[in-house]
Motif scaffolding. Structure first.
Motif, mmCIF file in Angstrom:
data_model
loop_
_atom_site.group_PDB
_atom_site.id
_atom_site.type_symbol
_atom_site.label_atom_id
_atom_site.label_comp_id
_atom_site.label_asym_id
_atom_site.label_seq_id
_atom_site.Cartn_x
_atom_site.Cartn_y
_atom_site.Cartn_z
ATOM 1 N N ALA A 1 0.303 -21.703 23.207
ATOM 2 C CA ALA A 1 -1.012 -22.107 23.704
ATOM 3 C C ALA A 1 -1.253 -23.557 23.304
ATOM 4 N N ASN B 1 -13.162 -27.386 14.872
ATOM 5 C CA ASN B 1 -11.732 -27.075 14.856
ATOM 6 C C ASN B 1 -11.028 -27.510 16.138
ATOM 7 N N GLN C 1 -7.415 -29.072 22.112
ATOM 8 C CA GLN C 1 -6.611 -28.107 21.365
ATOM 9 C C GLN C 1 -7.479 -27.445 20.310
ATOM 10 N N ASP C 2 -7.280 -26.153 20.109
ATOM 11 C CA ASP C 2 -7.947 -25.412 19.046
ATOM 12 C C ASP C 2 -7.035 -25.460 17.824
ATOM 13 N N HIS D 1 -16.013 -21.715 26.744
ATOM 14 C CA HIS D 1 -15.989 -21.331 25.337
ATOM 15 C C HIS D 1 -17.313 -20.652 25.036
ATOM 16 N N LYS E 1 -7.283 -24.006 15.047
ATOM 17 C CA LYS E 1 -7.114 -22.716 14.376
ATOM 18 C C LYS E 1 -6.071 -21.842 15.054
ATOM 19 N N ASN E 2 -5.741 -22.148 16.306
ATOM 20 C CA ASN E 2 -4.778 -21.342 17.047
ATOM 21 C C ASN E 2 -3.364 -21.688 16.563
ATOM 22 N N THR E 3 -2.678 -20.728 15.986
ATOM 23 C CA THR E 3 -1.333 -20.965 15.470
ATOM 24 C C THR E 3 -0.249 -20.582 16.473
ATOM 25 N N ASN E 4 -0.643 -20.091 17.637
ATOM 26 C CA ASN E 4 0.306 -19.735 18.689
ATOM 27 C C ASN E 4 0.834 -21.019 19.320
ATOM 28 N N ILE F 1 -6.496 -25.507 25.140
ATOM 29 C CA ILE F 1 -7.481 -24.551 25.651
ATOM 30 C C ILE F 1 -8.192 -25.143 26.864
#
Length: 72
Positions: free
Chosen positions: A41, A6, A32-33, A61, A35-38, A44
Protein backbone atom coordinates in the motif's frame (compact mmCIF):
# COMPACT_ATOMS: atom_id res chain seq x y z
CA UNK A 1 6.82 17.14 1.67
CA UNK A 2 4.78 17.80 4.78
CA UNK A 3 4.03 15.49 7.68
CA UNK A 4 0.55 16.05 9.12
CA UNK A 5 -0.31 13.72 11.99
CA UNK A 6 0.63 10.32 10.53
CA UNK A 7 0.33 11.37 6.90
CA UNK A 8 3.15 12.30 4.55
CA UNK A 9 1.76 14.71 1.94
CA UNK A 10 3.79 15.44 -1.18
CA UNK A 11 2.65 18.05 -3.70
CA UNK A 12 4.03 16.81 -7.01
CA UNK A 13 2.60 19.59 -9.18
CA UNK A 14 0.60 22.73 -8.48
CA UNK A 15 -1.00 24.89 -11.19
CA UNK A 16 -2.80 28.23 -10.90
CA UNK A 17 -5.15 28.88 -13.84
CA UNK A 18 -6.24 32.52 -14.20
CA UNK A 19 -7.97 32.11 -17.58
CA UNK A 20 -11.50 32.36 -16.17
CA UNK A 21 -10.84 35.61 -14.30
CA UNK A 22 -10.61 33.86 -10.96
CA UNK A 23 -7.82 31.63 -9.73
CA UNK A 24 -8.49 27.95 -10.15
CA UNK A 25 -5.86 25.87 -8.35
CA UNK A 26 -5.04 22.31 -9.35
CA UNK A 27 -2.63 20.17 -7.34
CA UNK A 28 -1.37 16.64 -7.85
CA UNK A 29 -0.87 15.06 -4.41
CA UNK A 30 0.58 11.84 -3.08
CA UNK A 31 -0.41 10.91 0.47
CA UNK A 32 1.12 8.08 2.51
CA UNK A 33 -0.08 6.80 5.87
CA UNK A 34 3.03 6.47 8.02
CA UNK A 35 1.29 3.99 10.34
CA UNK A 36 0.60 1.56 7.50
CA UNK A 37 3.38 -1.05 7.53
CA UNK A 38 2.05 -2.89 4.47
CA UNK A 39 4.69 -2.27 1.77
CA UNK A 40 2.13 -3.00 -0.99
CA UNK A 41 0.00 0.00 0.00
CA UNK A 42 2.18 2.81 -1.30
CA UNK A 43 -0.29 5.71 -1.31
CA UNK A 44 -3.69 6.16 0.29
CA UNK A 45 -4.23 8.97 -2.24
CA UNK A 46 -2.47 9.68 -5.51
CA UNK A 47 -4.25 12.18 -7.76
CA UNK A 48 -5.43 15.68 -8.56
CA UNK A 49 -7.49 17.97 -6.34
CA UNK A 50 -9.15 21.24 -7.37
CA UNK A 51 -9.74 24.13 -4.96
CA UNK A 52 -13.14 25.15 -6.33
CA UNK A 53 -14.58 21.65 -6.50
CA UNK A 54 -13.87 19.88 -3.20
CA UNK A 55 -16.63 17.34 -3.83
CA UNK A 56 -14.69 16.11 -6.88
CA UNK A 57 -11.63 15.32 -4.75
CA UNK A 58 -11.78 11.56 -4.22
CA UNK A 59 -9.62 11.49 -1.06
CA UNK A 60 -11.62 9.40 1.40
CA UNK A 61 -10.78 9.25 5.09
CA UNK A 62 -13.04 8.98 8.11
CA UNK A 63 -11.34 11.81 10.04
CA UNK A 64 -9.50 14.00 7.53
CA UNK A 65 -10.10 15.94 4.34
CA UNK A 66 -7.65 17.55 1.93
CA UNK A 67 -8.03 21.12 0.64
CA UNK A 68 -5.67 23.14 -1.52
CA UNK A 69 -5.53 26.88 -0.88
CA UNK A 70 -2.55 28.11 -2.91
CA UNK A 71 0.61 27.15 -4.78
CA UNK A 72 3.96 28.19 -3.36
Amino acid sequence: ISIINNFKVKIVKCIIDNKTGSSDIYAFLQVQDQKNTNKDAVYIYNGWIVNKYPSVNPFEHSNYDLWIEDCY
